[in-house]
Design a protein around this motif. Structure first.
Motif, PDB file in Angstrom:
ATOM      1  N   ALA A 168       0.352  -1.055  -0.214  1.00  0.00           N
ATOM      2  CA  ALA A 168       0.080  -0.493   0.101  1.00  0.00           C
ATOM      3  C   ALA A 168       1.056   1.173   0.303  1.00  0.00           C
ATOM      4  O   ALA A 168       1.492   1.239   0.922  1.00  0.00           O
ATOM      5  N   PRO A 169       0.723   2.328  -0.519  1.00  0.00           N
ATOM      6  CA  PRO A 169      -0.958   2.173  -1.690  1.00  0.00           C
ATOM      7  C   PRO A 169      -0.588   1.622  -2.445  1.00  0.00           C
ATOM      8  O   PRO A 169       0.934   0.837  -3.410  1.00  0.00           O
ATOM      9  N   ALA A 170      -1.669   0.773  -3.863  1.00  0.00           N
ATOM     10  CA  ALA A 170      -1.912   0.221  -4.416  1.00  0.00           C
ATOM     11  C   ALA A 170      -0.838  -0.264  -5.271  1.00  0.00           C
ATOM     12  O   ALA A 170      -0.735   0.668  -6.538  1.00  0.00           O
ATOM     13  N   LEU A 171       0.381  -0.607  -5.901  1.00  0.00           N
ATOM     14  CA  LEU A 171       1.693  -0.452  -6.938  1.00  0.00           C
ATOM     15  C   LEU A 171       1.169  -2.195  -7.290  1.00  0.00           C
ATOM     16  O   LEU A 171       1.048  -3.405  -6.431  1.00  0.00           O
ATOM     17  N   LYS A 172       2.068  -2.258  -9.017  1.00  0.00           N
ATOM     18  CA  LYS A 172       2.417  -3.576  -9.084  1.00  0.00           C
ATOM     19  C   LYS A 172       3.579  -4.240  -7.798  1.00  0.00           C
ATOM     20  O   LYS A 172       4.348  -3.433  -7.943  1.00  0.00           O
ATOM     21  N   VAL A 173       4.039  -5.142  -7.809  1.00  0.00           N
ATOM     22  CA  VAL A 173       5.283  -5.422  -7.100  1.00  0.00           C
ATOM     23  C   VAL A 173       5.385  -7.135  -7.767  1.00  0.00           C
ATOM     24  O   VAL A 173       5.064  -7.744  -8.302  1.00  0.00           O
ATOM     25  N   PRO A 174       6.901  -6.842  -8.314  1.00  0.00           N
ATOM     26  CA  PRO A 174       7.738  -7.280  -8.838  1.00  0.00           C
ATOM     27  C   PRO A 174       7.736  -8.344  -7.957  1.00  0.00           C
ATOM     28  O   PRO A 174       7.991  -8.628  -6.996  1.00  0.00           O
ATOM     29  N   ALA A 191      -5.543  -6.435  -3.649  1.00  0.00           N
ATOM     30  CA  ALA A 191      -6.051  -7.251  -4.024  1.00  0.00           C
ATOM     31  C   ALA A 191      -5.984  -7.361  -5.417  1.00  0.00           C
ATOM     32  O   ALA A 191      -5.519  -8.028  -5.987  1.00  0.00           O
ATOM     33  N   GLU A 192      -7.066  -6.427  -5.545  1.00  0.00           N
ATOM     34  CA  GLU A 192      -7.395  -6.373  -7.241  1.00  0.00           C
ATOM     35  C   GLU A 192      -6.520  -6.261  -8.158  1.00  0.00           C
ATOM     36  O   GLU A 192      -6.862  -7.299  -9.754  1.00  0.00           O
ATOM     37  N   ASP A 196      -5.700  -9.347 -10.852  1.00  0.00           N
ATOM     38  CA  ASP A 196      -7.058  -8.882 -11.612  1.00  0.00           C
ATOM     39  C   ASP A 196      -7.958 -10.069 -11.344  1.00  0.00           C
ATOM     40  O   ASP A 196      -9.081 -10.221 -11.593  1.00  0.00           O
ATOM     41  N   ILE A 197      -8.213  -9.377  -9.273  1.00  0.00           N
ATOM     42  CA  ILE A 197      -9.486 -11.002  -9.359  1.00  0.00           C
ATOM     43  C   ILE A 197     -10.813  -9.757  -8.042  1.00  0.00           C
ATOM     44  O   ILE A 197      -9.340  -9.334  -7.075  1.00  0.00           O
ATOM     45  N   HIS A 198     -11.763  -9.021  -7.882  1.00  0.00           N
ATOM     46  CA  HIS A 198     -12.334  -8.805  -7.067  1.00  0.00           C
ATOM     47  C   HIS A 198     -13.047  -9.916  -5.808  1.00  0.00           C
ATOM     48  O   HIS A 198     -14.138 -10.943  -5.748  1.00  0.00           O
ATOM     49  N   VAL A 199     -12.331  -9.148  -4.337  1.00  0.00           N
ATOM     50  CA  VAL A 199     -12.142 -10.549  -4.220  1.00  0.00           C
ATOM     51  C   VAL A 199     -13.526  -9.997  -2.936  1.00  0.00           C
ATOM     52  O   VAL A 199     -13.800  -9.656  -1.628  1.00  0.00           O
ATOM     53  N   ASP A 200     -14.764 -10.518  -3.429  1.00  0.00           N
ATOM     54  CA  ASP A 200     -16.209 -10.247  -3.059  1.00  0.00           C
ATOM     55  C   ASP A 200     -16.629 -11.564  -2.474  1.00  0.00           C
ATOM     56  O   ASP A 200     -17.696 -11.555  -1.966  1.00  0.00           O
ATOM     57  N   SER A 201     -15.770 -12.803  -2.515  1.00  0.00           N
ATOM     58  CA  SER A 201     -16.769 -13.402  -2.246  1.00  0.00           C
ATOM     59  C   SER A 201     -15.790 -14.291  -1.551  1.00  0.00           C
ATOM     60  O   SER A 201     -14.240 -14.707  -1.885  1.00  0.00           O
ATOM     61  N   LYS A 202     -15.561 -15.545  -0.555  1.00  0.00           N
ATOM     62  CA  LYS A 202     -14.721 -16.308   0.042  1.00  0.00           C
ATOM     63  C   LYS A 202     -14.322 -17.148  -1.395  1.00  0.00           C
ATOM     64  O   LYS A 202     -12.985 -17.612  -1.287  1.00  0.00           O
ATOM     65  N   THR A 203     -14.477 -17.690  -2.008  1.00  0.00           N
ATOM     66  CA  THR A 203     -13.983 -18.181  -3.253  1.00  0.00           C
ATOM     67  C   THR A 203     -12.397 -17.183  -3.723  1.00  0.00           C
ATOM     68  O   THR A 203     -11.467 -17.977  -4.460  1.00  0.00           O
ATOM     69  N   ARG A 206     -10.249 -17.175  -2.078  1.00  0.00           N
ATOM     70  CA  ARG A 206      -9.213 -17.455  -1.970  1.00  0.00           C
ATOM     71  C   ARG A 206      -8.163 -17.804  -3.102  1.00  0.00           C
ATOM     72  O   ARG A 206      -6.897 -18.070  -3.399  1.00  0.00           O
ATOM     73  N   ARG A 207      -9.166 -17.758  -4.362  1.00  0.00           N
ATOM     74  CA  ARG A 207      -8.032 -17.510  -6.339  1.00  0.00           C
ATOM     75  C   ARG A 207      -7.740 -16.673  -6.064  1.00  0.00           C
ATOM     76  O   ARG A 207      -6.115 -17.135  -6.180  1.00  0.00           O
ATOM     77  N   ALA A 208      -7.516 -15.639  -5.515  1.00  0.00           N
ATOM     78  CA  ALA A 208      -6.389 -14.718  -5.582  1.00  0.00           C
ATOM     79  C   ALA A 208      -5.376 -14.284  -4.418  1.00  0.00           C
ATOM     80  O   ALA A 208      -4.188 -14.240  -4.664  1.00  0.00           O
TER      81      ALA A 208
END
Length: 306
Positions: A168-174, A191-192, A196-203, A206-208
């Motif tokens: 944070a703040p949001a940046l790409k991580v090498p 996280a998104e 590139d995953i919208h973390v709006d559910s537990k599924t 976990r994917r993220a």
């Protein structure tokens, strides 16, 4: 007597200028402020003081300007038992500043002038080599140059010291940095951006987390604001931890309180992650009930009393 956990923070030191307003102004609109104040801040300083108030032995690596704000922030760190021996005074750059637009709802928007934080040098990290090697955990955030974080985490990894990356703040991580990270702690936005995953559910969470682990991070902890937190460990242990329901006055510093308190309580082998996350969640729920970042960070006694 129980040994205090040694936490080393490589991070930012800012003065927060807090502008209180009913809502954000529309383009071209002029609004009156409802209040104005200054307070100590910066993600690094916030996290360091949170860890110190939770009984950790905290040391800081960073920079401030040779100005009044720099003097104030060094005094504030020292007053809160944060060792500032490795905080360099930069004669050419100002102390970092953050302009916080605090709405009546408790939500905030932040504009940052990095100042001296952006000019931490390789020599600053190298001069702290023995400090890093003797730590239990090293924590960093993205308000300082990423190459310095990589250098510090390389020293930590070689010495068998745990690392926590707050992206944070949001940046790409090498990928190079992810491979040196024992625990990464993005919020929903971060996280998104990273997966590139919208973390709006537990599924989705976990994917993220699995995606971040595949890129090199050993353990993943997603901080989800009012939804609490989710973690997935190297040993495939996962849990969703609910947030405490409280009346929100100001969310500034809540995430930093969480990270600092987590760093203070998390065992180097992460075996107590469930207890540490609950402790940090409780701490951040206390922070949001007060205005300001550092002024709102609770002590260990206050956290345990709730």
């Amino acid at each position: 007597m129980k040994k205090r956990k040694r936490v080393v923070i490589l991070g930012s030191i800012n003065v927060d200028i807090i502008l209180q307003l009913a809502r954000l102004p529309k383009p071209g609109e002029t609004m009156k402020l409802q209040g104005f104040e200054t307070a100590g801040g910066g993600k690094g300083a916030n996290q360091a003081i949170a860890a110190a108030r939770s009984s950790a032995d905290v040391h800081f690596i960073g920079r401030v300007g040779a100005d009044q704000y720099g003097k104030q922030m060094l005094s504030l760190l020292q007053e809160n038992d944060v060792n500032s021996e490795h905080v360099k005074i930069d004669a050419d750059k100002p102390t970092g500043q953050a302009y916080i637009l605090l709405q009546q709802s408790g939500e905030n928007s932040i504009l940052v002038n990095s100042g001296a934080n952006a000019f931490i040098q390789k020599e600053d990290v190298e001069n702290a080599r023995q400090l890093i090697e003797g730590a239990d955990v090293v924590v960093a955030q993205f308000e300082v140059p990423i190459p310095r974080i990589i250098e510090a985490f390389e020293i930590a990894r070689q010495a068998g010291v745990s690392t926590i990356l707050n992206p944070a703040p949001a940046l790409k991580v090498p990928d190079e940095l992810l491979e040196l990270t024992d625990l990464i702690t993005p919020n929903e936005v971060e996280a998104e951006m990273l997966t590139d995953i919208h973390v709006d559910s537990k599924t989705a969470q976990r994917r993220a987390a699995e995606k971040l682990k595949a890129k090199g991070a050993k353990n993943v902890l997603l901080t989800l604001g009012s939804e609490g937190a989710y973690y997935l460990t190297e040993a495939d242990q996962e849990e969703s931890v609910a947030a405490f329901k409280v009346e929100v006055a100001d969310t500034t510093g809540a995430g930093d309180t969480f990270i600092g308190c987590l760093a203070a309580k998390l065992a180097p082998d992460f075996t107590n992650i469930a207890q540490a996350v609950r402790y940090a969640t409780k701490a951040s729920s206390l922070t949001v009930q007060k205005i300001g970042a550092i002024p709102s960070i609770p002590t260990e006694k206050e956290i345990l009393a709730k």
